[in-house]
Design a protein around this motif. Structure first.
Motif, PDB file in Angstrom:
ATOM      1  N   ALA A  84      -8.388  67.180  22.525  1.00  0.00           N
ATOM      2  CA  ALA A  84      -7.951  65.782  22.538  1.00  0.00           C
ATOM      3  C   ALA A  84      -8.023  65.223  21.116  1.00  0.00           C
ATOM      4  N   VAL A  85      -6.866  64.914  20.552  1.00  0.00           N
ATOM      5  CA  VAL A  85      -6.808  64.324  19.216  1.00  0.00           C
ATOM      6  C   VAL A  85      -5.783  63.207  19.214  1.00  0.00           C
ATOM      7  N   SER A  86      -5.918  62.318  18.271  1.00  0.00           N
ATOM      8  CA  SER A  86      -4.923  61.256  18.114  1.00  0.00           C
ATOM      9  C   SER A  86      -3.760  61.807  17.292  1.00  0.00           C
ATOM     10  N   PRO A  87      -2.563  61.268  17.502  1.00  0.00           N
ATOM     11  CA  PRO A  87      -1.406  61.728  16.722  1.00  0.00           C
ATOM     12  C   PRO A  87      -1.615  61.571  15.214  1.00  0.00           C
ATOM     13  N   GLN A  88      -2.468  60.659  14.812  1.00  0.00           N
ATOM     14  CA  GLN A  88      -2.712  60.441  13.392  1.00  0.00           C
ATOM     15  C   GLN A  88      -3.381  61.647  12.717  1.00  0.00           C
ATOM     16  N   ARG A  89      -4.016  62.521  13.501  1.00  0.00           N
ATOM     17  CA  ARG A  89      -4.644  63.718  12.922  1.00  0.00           C
ATOM     18  C   ARG A  89      -3.643  64.839  12.664  1.00  0.00           C
ATOM     19  N   LEU A  90      -2.442  64.682  13.199  1.00  0.00           N
ATOM     20  CA  LEU A  90      -1.415  65.700  12.996  1.00  0.00           C
ATOM     21  C   LEU A  90      -0.676  65.453  11.690  1.00  0.00           C
ATOM     22  N   LEU A  91      -0.353  66.519  10.994  1.00  0.00           N
ATOM     23  CA  LEU A  91       0.437  66.436   9.775  1.00  0.00           C
ATOM     24  C   LEU A  91       1.817  67.011  10.079  1.00  0.00           C
ATOM     25  N   LYS A  92       2.834  66.146  10.020  1.00  0.00           N
ATOM     26  CA  LYS A  92       4.195  66.612  10.305  1.00  0.00           C
ATOM     27  C   LYS A  92       4.721  67.333   9.077  1.00  0.00           C
ATOM     28  N   ILE A  93       5.154  68.588   9.286  1.00  0.00           N
ATOM     29  CA  ILE A  93       5.667  69.349   8.146  1.00  0.00           C
ATOM     30  C   ILE A  93       7.180  69.530   8.192  1.00  0.00           C
ATOM     31  N   GLY A  94       7.834  69.062   9.261  1.00  0.00           N
ATOM     32  CA  GLY A  94       9.287  69.115   9.286  1.00  0.00           C
ATOM     33  C   GLY A  94       9.860  69.322  10.669  1.00  0.00           C
ATOM     34  N   VAL A  95      11.183  69.491  10.696  1.00  0.00           N
ATOM     35  CA  VAL A  95      11.920  69.703  11.939  1.00  0.00           C
ATOM     36  C   VAL A  95      12.785  70.956  11.765  1.00  0.00           C
TER      37      VAL A  95
END
Length: 160
Positions: free
Chosen positions: A46-57
């Motif tokens: 369980a993590v908040s979306p803020q802990r994710l680092l988006k690296i691309g699509v």
């Protein structure tokens, strides 16, 4: 190190193959960050979306087993220094039958055809519960991903 999951043998696509730590499909109206629920559903994290680092699509296409899958994969990284013991994950055993660590360089070697196989260590689900597992992995053991997907990883981790 990256965490890969071994897809359950009962999955309709890519059963038994090694794949990204978790993945899922969004419902209409959801944002890519809403997909964080998949971490909870598949791995018990369980993590908040803020802990994710988006690296691309990356665009992804799959055709097989009567399935046509065209999608855009929003790729995120979650640094998990606090979850070193794979046995601490609360894995959904109807989705995932194993967890394995692989170095970014070893994964790149497999995907780019620089090596034929590599050894990974992890855990696998058995009738008696989770057991430590070491296995030899080949490129054919991985879920196919488009080169653009992997380029995002290589760029992020500095292994271009």
């Amino acid at each position: 190190m990256l965490l890969l999951q071994r897809r359950h043998l009962g999955k309709d696509t890519n059963p038994g193959k090694l794949d990204v730590s978790c993945a899922g499909h969004l419902a209409a109206g959801e944002s890519p960050e809403d997909g964080v629920r998949e971490l909870q559903e598949e791995l018990g994290v369980a993590v908040s979306p803020q802990r994710l680092l988006k690296i691309g699509v990356a665009r992804h296409q799959f055709r097989g087993n009567g399935v046509i899958d065209n999608e855009f994969s929003h790729v995120f990284v979650l640094r998990c220094h606090d979850v070193c013991d794979l046995h601490k994950f609360n894995v959904a055993t109807d989705e995932v039958s194993g967890l394995y660590r692989i170095s970014v360089r070893d994964l790149r070697g497999l995907v780019e055809g620089e090596v034929q196989s590599t050894e990974v260590a992890g855990i696998r689900w058995t009738d008696t519960g989770w057991e430590d597992d070491i296995r030899i992995v080949r490129e054919a053991d991985l879920v196919h991903r488009e080169p653009s997907y992997y380029r995002l990883l290589w760029r992020h981790f500095g292994v271009l």
